[in-house]
Design a protein around this motif. Structure first.
Motif, short mmCIF file in Angstrom:
data_model
loop_
_atom_site.label_atom_id
_atom_site.label_comp_id
_atom_site.label_asym_id
_atom_site.label_seq_id
_atom_site.Cartn_x
_atom_site.Cartn_y
_atom_site.Cartn_z
N PRO A 36 -50.28 8.91 113.65
CA PRO A 36 -50.64 9.10 115.06
C PRO A 36 -51.89 9.97 115.23
CG PRO A 36 -48.52 10.18 114.50
CD PRO A 36 -49.22 9.84 113.21
N PHE A 37 -52.78 9.54 116.10
CA PHE A 37 -53.93 10.39 116.45
C PHE A 37 -53.43 11.57 117.27
CE2 PHE A 37 -56.08 6.32 115.76
CZ PHE A 37 -57.20 6.71 115.04
N ARG A 38 -54.02 12.74 117.04
CA ARG A 38 -53.69 13.91 117.86
C ARG A 38 -54.34 13.78 119.24
NH1 ARG A 38 -52.36 18.59 114.65
NH2 ARG A 38 -52.86 18.29 112.48
N PRO A 39 -53.76 14.26 120.34
CA PRO A 39 -52.39 14.76 120.40
C PRO A 39 -51.44 13.58 120.58
CG PRO A 39 -53.44 14.99 122.55
CD PRO A 39 -54.46 14.36 121.64
N SER A 40 -50.19 13.74 120.22
CA SER A 40 -49.26 12.62 120.34
C SER A 40 -47.81 13.11 120.34
CB SER A 40 -49.52 11.67 119.16
OG SER A 40 -48.35 11.02 118.76
N ALA A 96 -37.18 7.49 107.19
CA ALA A 96 -37.06 8.95 107.03
C ALA A 96 -38.39 9.46 106.50
CB ALA A 96 -35.94 9.28 106.05
N VAL A 97 -38.89 10.54 107.10
CA VAL A 97 -40.16 11.11 106.67
C VAL A 97 -39.97 11.81 105.32
CG1 VAL A 97 -42.00 12.77 107.22
CG2 VAL A 97 -40.95 11.42 109.06
N ASP A 98 -40.77 11.39 104.35
CA ASP A 98 -40.68 11.97 103.00
C ASP A 98 -41.79 12.98 102.74
OD1 ASP A 98 -38.49 11.10 101.70
OD2 ASP A 98 -39.47 9.42 100.66
N GLY A 99 -42.91 12.82 103.46
CA GLY A 99 -44.04 13.72 103.23
C GLY A 99 -45.04 13.65 104.38
N ILE A 100 -45.77 14.75 104.56
CA ILE A 100 -46.80 14.78 105.61
C ILE A 100 -48.13 15.13 104.99
CG2 ILE A 100 -47.51 15.78 107.83
CD1 ILE A 100 -44.64 16.72 108.25
N SER A 101 -49.14 14.33 105.28
CA SER A 101 -50.49 14.64 104.83
C SER A 101 -51.26 15.10 106.06
CB SER A 101 -51.07 13.37 104.21
OG SER A 101 -52.41 13.53 103.98
N GLU A 102 -51.55 16.39 106.12
CA GLU A 102 -52.15 16.96 107.33
C GLU A 102 -53.60 16.52 107.48
OE1 GLU A 102 -50.56 18.30 109.59
OE2 GLU A 102 -48.71 19.02 108.65
N ASP A 103 -54.01 16.35 108.74
CA ASP A 103 -55.38 15.96 109.03
C ASP A 103 -55.69 16.41 110.45
OD1 ASP A 103 -57.68 13.95 108.06
OD2 ASP A 103 -57.37 13.67 110.21
N PRO A 107 -52.93 12.99 111.29
CA PRO A 107 -51.99 13.27 110.19
C PRO A 107 -51.22 11.99 109.81
CG PRO A 107 -51.73 14.87 111.95
CD PRO A 107 -52.62 13.79 112.47
N ARG A 108 -50.79 11.95 108.54
CA ARG A 108 -50.07 10.76 108.04
C ARG A 108 -48.66 11.16 107.63
NH1 ARG A 108 -53.53 6.59 105.98
NH2 ARG A 108 -52.12 6.25 104.22
N PHE A 109 -47.69 10.47 108.17
CA PHE A 109 -46.28 10.70 107.83
C PHE A 109 -45.82 9.55 106.94
CE2 PHE A 109 -45.18 14.14 110.79
CZ PHE A 109 -46.29 14.11 111.63
N THR A 110 -45.56 9.87 105.68
CA THR A 110 -45.11 8.84 104.74
C THR A 110 -43.60 8.71 104.86
OG1 THR A 110 -46.94 9.37 103.29
CG2 THR A 110 -45.12 8.14 102.31
N CYS A 111 -43.16 7.48 105.13
CA CYS A 111 -41.74 7.27 105.43
C CYS A 111 -41.09 6.32 104.43
CB CYS A 111 -41.58 6.66 106.82
SG CYS A 111 -42.26 7.67 108.13
N ARG A 112 -39.87 6.68 104.07
CA ARG A 112 -39.04 5.83 103.22
C ARG A 112 -38.16 4.97 104.13
NH1 ARG A 112 -34.25 8.39 101.95
NH2 ARG A 112 -35.36 10.30 102.42
N VAL A 113 -38.00 3.69 103.72
CA VAL A 113 -37.11 2.81 104.49
C VAL A 113 -35.67 3.10 104.05
CG1 VAL A 113 -36.52 0.44 105.11
CG2 VAL A 113 -38.90 1.03 104.61
N VAL A 114 -34.88 3.61 105.01
CA VAL A 114 -33.50 3.98 104.71
C VAL A 114 -32.57 2.78 104.93
CG1 VAL A 114 -31.61 5.47 105.51
CG2 VAL A 114 -33.93 6.37 105.38
N HIS A 115 -32.95 1.94 105.92
CA HIS A 115 -32.06 0.84 106.31
C HIS A 115 -32.90 -0.23 107.01
CE1 HIS A 115 -28.20 -0.83 107.30
NE2 HIS A 115 -28.33 -0.69 108.61
#
Ligand SMILES: Cc1cc2nc3c(=O)[nH]c(=O)nc-3n(C[C@H](O)[C@H](O)[C@H](O)COP(=O)(O)O)c2cc1C
Length: 191
Positions: A36-40, A96-103, A107-115
């Motif tokens: 997502p672009f800031r702000p969000s 589910a968010v596994d990691g955040i890469s700040e920018d 910023p990038r939220f890396t997500c694992r597919v849980v279901h």
């Protein structure tokens, strides 16, 4: 270029209020990145509650509606994560968010597919549905793109609408055109 899938992302804040936004999810191996672009609100929510639901829908009114203030669409609770699923979803991913890469910008939220759930067969996309999606992206960038580019793209997209739109696409297009008309009436800043 990575594969990007245009979805409806639902997130929640700490008090349990759901938020809806169309976002392109970026494929990264087995993971999907939400950027997502800031702000969000989506960004704020992902920090508070690190789960998201990506609903894949062929009802393009949801994309158009979210961009034009029509954010109330029927939902039901997700099955494995904190969140809600769009009722019109043909299928959905619970993430589910596994990691955040700040920018500073995005910023990038890396997500694992849980279901993953498939609700009904995907019936395909016609040109009008694609045109609404493209127009929704344009409407989300009215203040960033050169006016000439916007007008040229609208002229092209209108062809697909006039040839293949059904009632849902007509309605979705109409909402976007109201926004475009308002933008046409605004003074334009030129560099
Ligand atoms: C098809 C489509 C894809 C989009 N993808 C993104 C995206 O990847 N990142 C983003 O910040 N906004 C994207 N947007 C714009 C957001 O939906 C819009 O700015 C939204 O309001 C996000 O802000 P919010 O989380 O505060 O609601 C997209 C819009 C559309 C129609």
């Amino acid at each position: 270029m990575p594969r990007i899938v245009e979805t409806i992302v639902m997130t929640m804040n700490a008090t349990g209020e759901a938020h809806i936004a169309p976002l392109g999810l970026i494929e990264e191996g087995d993971a999907w990145v939400i950027a997502p672009f800031r702000p969000s609100r989506t960004l704020d929510n992902l920090r508070q509650v690190p789960f998201a639901v990506a609903s894949h829908t062929d009802d393009v009114r949801v994309f158009s509606g979210c961009l034009t203030g029509r954010k109330t669409w029927p939902t039901r609770p997700a099955e494995k994560v904190t969140g809600v699923v769009l009722d019109s979803a043909v299928s959905h991913w619970e993430l589910a968010v596994d990691g955040i890469s700040e920018d500073d910008v995005r910023p990038r939220f890396t997500c694992r597919v849980v279901h993953t759930v498939s609700h009904r067969p995907w019936q395909g996309f016609n040109r009008a549905q694609s045109a609404v999606l493209e127009c929704a992206v344009l409407v989300s960038r009215l203040k960033m793109l050169p006016p000439e580019k916007i007008e040229a793209e609208l002229k092209y997209l209108e062809i697909a609408i006039s040839k293949t739109a059904g009632p849902r696409e007509e309605e979705a297009w109409g909402w976007l055109m109201e926004r475009v008309e308002a933008w046409r009436g605004e003074p334009k800043l030129r560099a």
